[in-house]
Motif scaffolding. Structure first.
Motif, PDB file in Angstrom:
ATOM      1  N   PRO A  71       1.268  -1.428  -0.155  1.00 36.47           N
ATOM      2  CA  PRO A  71      -0.173  -0.206  -0.093  1.00 36.47           C
ATOM      3  C   PRO A  71       1.264   1.168   0.076  1.00 36.47           C
ATOM      4  N   ALA A  72       0.284   1.919   0.139  1.00 37.50           N
ATOM      5  CA  ALA A  72       0.743   3.788   0.009  1.00 37.50           C
ATOM      6  C   ALA A  72      -0.177   4.795   0.120  1.00 37.50           C
ATOM      7  N   PRO A  73       0.492   5.344   1.559  1.00 38.60           N
ATOM      8  CA  PRO A  73      -0.605   6.931   2.078  1.00 38.60           C
ATOM      9  C   PRO A  73      -0.849   7.377   1.359  1.00 38.60           C
ATOM     10  N   ALA A  74      -1.939   7.606   1.786  1.00 37.11           N
ATOM     11  CA  ALA A  74      -2.981   8.468   1.066  1.00 37.11           C
ATOM     12  C   ALA A  74      -2.400  10.434   1.036  1.00 37.11           C
ATOM     13  N   GLY A  75      -2.712  10.461  -0.786  1.00 33.83           N
ATOM     14  CA  GLY A  75      -1.678  11.692  -1.152  1.00 33.83           C
ATOM     15  C   GLY A  75      -0.527  11.576  -0.736  1.00 33.83           C
ATOM     16  N   TRP A  76       0.608  10.589  -1.111  1.00 37.69           N
ATOM     17  CA  TRP A  76       1.595  10.135  -1.293  1.00 37.69           C
ATOM     18  C   TRP A  76       2.166  10.295  -2.951  1.00 37.69           C
ATOM     19  N   SER A  77       3.608  10.824  -3.092  1.00 32.31           N
ATOM     20  CA  SER A  77       4.145  11.282  -4.455  1.00 32.31           C
ATOM     21  C   SER A  77       4.931  10.937  -4.801  1.00 32.31           C
TER      22      SER A  77
END
Length: 273
Positions: A71-77
């Protein structure tokens, strides 16, 4: 372990993975699934651009035809790429991180990356939940090319009519001009062009890296979209990979967007190199 028990464990593991994936979709978490479609082992790497979160642990080994999800956290870039031709070396001390020297995409010898990959390297770039809550993604050859990369939005909430496929399916190494070729034997040669006798081309450098001029690097007098246009080298990249960035201002046909709730499948060597 008996064959029946082994098969049962595989089914259980698959069910747990699917449950976790669908649970992530329901919760609005973005899951990246990386698939190695290359004929050789690669070492995918990740780098966060706006947080300290090292998604996927920053890097790992991925055998041919293997798949890993995280997974990637919300708002990740950030960005993802493949390292090739890697050789592990012992840590200098028990407290030091493990080392990994790679022919392409190397991140200063670290197995878990906290720095970008050394060019030439093909990049998959993401900004999750950007303008209007949309995800933005692309595949870039601005830093050169080492392996093909494809990005497809997946998931029950994805509108496939608007969430396009970003990527580079063509084998750029096979058509790389001699002045941009990088072989396994000239990897460490600063500014080196050409290839060693009989050595295979492991990557194709960008014209900016090869020549360092403002025209190719979109700097100085060529530092804007009105003054930095395509060159014979970027056109070669674009012809091989129409759905990827070929130079810094190649935006109209290279940036893709998708609504919230999308999951992403990143395939290395989608053309099976």
């Amino acid at each position: 372990m008996g064959a029946i028990r082994f098969a049962s464990l595989l089914l259980l593991a698959g069910a747990i993975w699917l449950q976790a994936k669908f649970g992530a979709e329901a919760a609005g978490t973005t899951v990246f699934t990386l698939h190695n479609n290359c004929t050789q082992t690669i070492w995918p790497a990740t780098l966060s651009g706006n947080s300290a979160a090292a998604v996927g642990g920053g890097g790992f080994e991925l055998s041919p035809d293997a798949t890993v999800s995280f997974p990637a956290p919300a708002g990740w870039s950030g960005r993802l790429w493949a390292r090739t031709g890697c050789v592990a070396s012992p840590s200098p001390s028990p407290s030091s991180p493990s080392q990994l020297s790679c022919a392409t995409g190397d991140c200063s010898g670290a197995a878990s990356c906290s720095l970008g990959g050394a060019p030439p390297v093909t990049l998959a770039e993401f900004t999750l939940g950007g303008a209007d809550g949309k995800d933005f993604y692309d595949v870039s050859l601005v830093d050169g090319y080492n392996v093909g990369v494809g990005v497809a939005a997946t998931g029950a909430r994805v509108n496939h009519a608007t969430c396009g496929y970003a990527g580079c399916v063509g084998d750029v190494n096979a058509l790389c001009p001699p002045e941009l070729q990088m072989s396994g034997t000239n990897k460490a040669a600063a500014g080196g062009g050409g290839k060693g006798e009989g050595a295979p081309t492991v990557a194709c450098r960008s014209a900016c890296e090869a020549f360092g001029t403002a025209e190719y690097c979109c700097t100085g007098a060529h530092g804007g979209p009105s003054t930095c246009g395509p060159t014979k080298y970027s056109r070669l990249f674009k012809a091989a990979c129409p759905a990827a960035y070929s130079y810094a201002y190649d935006d109209p046909t290279s940036t893709f967007t998708c609504g919230t709730g999308a999951q992403y499948l990143v395939t290395f060597c989608p053309g099976h190199q």
